[in-house]
Design an enzyme around this catalytic site. Structure first.
Site, mmCIF file in Angstrom:
data_model
loop_
_atom_site.group_PDB
_atom_site.id
_atom_site.type_symbol
_atom_site.label_atom_id
_atom_site.label_comp_id
_atom_site.label_asym_id
_atom_site.label_seq_id
_atom_site.Cartn_x
_atom_site.Cartn_y
_atom_site.Cartn_z
ATOM 1 N N ASN A 9 0.886 -1.170 0.000
ATOM 2 C CA ASN A 9 0.000 0.000 0.000
ATOM 3 C C ASN A 9 0.920 1.215 0.000
ATOM 4 O OD1 ASN A 9 -1.745 2.063 0.515
ATOM 5 N ND2 ASN A 9 -2.712 1.097 2.297
ATOM 6 N N LYS A 16 3.208 0.774 3.162
ATOM 7 C CA LYS A 16 2.790 -0.230 4.129
ATOM 8 C C LYS A 16 2.964 -1.577 3.423
ATOM 9 C CE LYS A 16 -1.157 -0.769 7.120
ATOM 10 N NZ LYS A 16 -2.583 -0.566 7.232
ATOM 11 N N ARG A 86 -2.600 -2.085 -3.401
ATOM 12 C CA ARG A 86 -3.795 -1.284 -3.164
ATOM 13 C C ARG A 86 -3.730 -0.059 -4.082
ATOM 14 N NH1 ARG A 86 -5.133 3.148 1.322
ATOM 15 N NH2 ARG A 86 -7.324 3.396 0.803
ATOM 16 N N HIS A 175 -12.747 2.776 0.438
ATOM 17 C CA HIS A 175 -12.735 1.746 1.497
ATOM 18 C C HIS A 175 -13.406 0.459 1.025
ATOM 19 C CE1 HIS A 175 -12.618 4.871 5.037
ATOM 20 N NE2 HIS A 175 -11.398 4.481 4.723
ATOM 21 N N HIS A 203 -17.195 1.792 8.465
ATOM 22 C CA HIS A 203 -15.740 1.727 8.632
ATOM 23 C C HIS A 203 -15.305 3.052 9.263
ATOM 24 C CE1 HIS A 203 -11.504 0.716 7.396
ATOM 25 N NE2 HIS A 203 -11.434 2.000 7.723
ATOM 26 N N LEU A 204 -14.894 2.995 10.529
ATOM 27 C CA LEU A 204 -14.536 4.216 11.257
ATOM 28 C C LEU A 204 -13.075 4.164 11.685
ATOM 29 C CD1 LEU A 204 -17.673 4.210 13.603
ATOM 30 C CD2 LEU A 204 -17.471 5.248 11.334
ATOM 31 N N ILE A 327 -11.693 2.995 15.220
ATOM 32 C CA ILE A 327 -12.719 3.508 16.139
ATOM 33 C C ILE A 327 -13.846 2.486 16.279
ATOM 34 C CG2 ILE A 327 -14.442 5.318 16.493
ATOM 35 C CD1 ILE A 327 -12.556 7.253 14.977
ATOM 36 N N ASN A 330 -12.908 -0.536 18.384
ATOM 37 C CA ASN A 330 -12.417 -0.343 19.757
ATOM 38 C C ASN A 330 -13.250 0.572 20.644
ATOM 39 O OD1 ASN A 330 -9.875 -1.865 19.632
ATOM 40 N ND2 ASN A 330 -9.383 -0.394 18.019
ATOM 41 N N GLU A 381 -8.127 -5.572 5.404
ATOM 42 C CA GLU A 381 -8.094 -5.191 3.983
ATOM 43 C C GLU A 381 -6.979 -5.921 3.242
ATOM 44 O OE1 GLU A 381 -8.334 -1.175 5.792
ATOM 45 O OE2 GLU A 381 -9.052 -0.601 3.808
#
Ligand code: AMP
Length: 393
Positions: A9, A16, A86, A175, A203-204, A327, A330, A381
């Site tokens: 990515n 990444k 990606r 996303h 997706h946060l 987010i 968690n 992902e």
């Protein structure tokens, strides 16, 4: 037998990377080369549970980072069978992943006009990795592909139609690999085929988006022409009155690029709280009475609830509402505050289950009496990218 895929990515100043077994999703290597082009460029990676510092020269460029990553990959002894990349923008052409050839490279470059920072960095990553791994298939997996079945009534803006026809001005959605993973995981949790699974998926993370998925097909999503539209995000404003950029330019005497910077990097949770874009920091500050933090979290949850509520009509066969991303996976506070807006529709959150679901522990956080389940799912992902790349190996 393992089917290892290198997943890359490539961002404007970071790469990444991971080695993923496309059959199981297990990562034998994960890492990040960052601050590329800067004096403090560095690399960290984790293999066999051990975190290590990589060897990267100061001011390293993408090619130098990829070379260092290639050395780390070689040192693991793993034998990759493909490289999955990606790619953020695949326009209307890429309805699924594509084996990279010259025409795919040209199209990615073409779509860079719509996502300049991302696509050009993705392209650089692909061409550099092709030189490093000339014998492996390189596969481009696009953030936008999952949303290519969204109907026209949802993806068109009410602008002169020729702007769509001549310039591709429409909502694309992003996303996609995460929402695909959430769909597949929800189907497993519900014990249903994917094609029969209907969810609203949130997706946060630092970026945030919601997707309306009816019977396995995306029907709408909150991000638009760019990933700026929709929800309140870490530093992005999400939806605003479209007249505001022009008004702000005139009032503040700023350039277009300065206004873009304000909307993308100085707004969202950070702008509202005047404290931080990090949800953890804001939750702690809110508990200690910080008014800006309380306000930012309240606006975040209200906007999110409003989007989810609007998608209840888009997903008539709804099986579950699903939370993911840093987010979503968690923050029990964000989940319960958001879902409280749905109490009059029969949704009810089990506080113990909600508090227990974090750090990779997922499952249903709704009460038995809730009208529908509410799932927490840890997204992956990289696995989606690896699995799609494997189909070309
Ligand atoms: P991502 O982009 O998916 O890595 O998500 C980053 C966001 O997740 C940041 O806003 C973090 O503050 C948030 N996050 C990570 N862990 C937690 C946590 N334990 N509680 C609340 N937010 C968290």
């Amino acid at each position: 037998m393992k089917k290892n895929v290198v997943v890359l990515n490539c961002g404007s100043s970071s790469v990444k990377f991971a080695i993923i077994d496309a059959k199981t999703g297990e990562a034998s290597l994960t890492g990040l080369a960052e601050n590329l082009g800067n004096a403090d460029s560095c690399m960290t990676f984790k293999t066999q549970g051990k975190k290590q510092q990589g060897d990267l020269v100061a001011n390293a460029n993408h090619a130098q980072a990829l070379k260092a990553i290639q050395d780390v990959i070689a040192s693991t002894g793993e034998k990759p069978v493909a490289v999955g990349h990606r790619v953020v923008h695949g326009g209307e052409r890429f309805k699924e992943a594509a084996l990279v050839d010259n025409s795919v490279l040209a199209a990615i470059e073409d779509y860079a006009s719509m996502s300049p920072l991302h696509n050009m960095a993705n392209l650089k990553g692909i061409t550099t990795a092709q030189a490093a791994y000339p014998d492996l298939p390189h596969v481009a997996v696009f953030d936008t592909s999952f949303f290519q079945q969204v109907p026209q009534r949802a993806y068109l803006y009410a602008l002169p139609k020729k702007l769509y026809e001549e310039h591709g001005i429409r909502s694309y959605g992003f996303h996609g690999t995460s929402h695909q993973f959430i769909l597949d995981s929800s189907a497993s949790l519900l014990n249903k085929p994917v094609s029969e699974t209907s969810i609203i998926s949130a997706h946060l993370g630092n970026g945030c988006s919601v997707a309306a998925i009816e019977k396995g097909i995306a029907h709408d999503t909150s991000m638009g022409f760019t990933p700026l539209e929709g929800l309140v995000m870490g530093t992005r404003c999400g939806d605003i009155d479209p007249s505001l950029p022009g008004t702000l330019q005139a009032k503040l005497g700023k350039s277009v690029s300065e206004i873009n910077d304000l909307l993308n990097k100085q707004s969202g949770l950070l702008g509202l709280s005047e404290l931080s874009n990090d949800c953890r920091t804001l939750e702690e500050a809110a508990q200690n009475g910080h008014e800006g933090a309380k306000l930012a979290l309240e606006v975040f949850c209200y906007r999110l609830a409003k989007y989810i509520a609007s998608y209840l009509i888009v997903v008539p066969s709804l099986d579950a509402i699903v939370f993911t991303g840093g987010i979503g996976e968690n923050s029990s506070y964000i989940r319960s505050t958001t879902m409280a807006y749905f109490a009059h529709l029969g949704f009810s959150i089990n506080n113990d289950e909600n508090l227990a679901k974090r750090f990779g522990t997922g499952g249903n956080i709704a009460h038995e009496c809730s009208s529908k389940p509410v799932f927490v799912v840890a997204t992956n992902e990289e696995w989606v990218i690896a699995a799609q790349a494997l189909t070309f190996a």
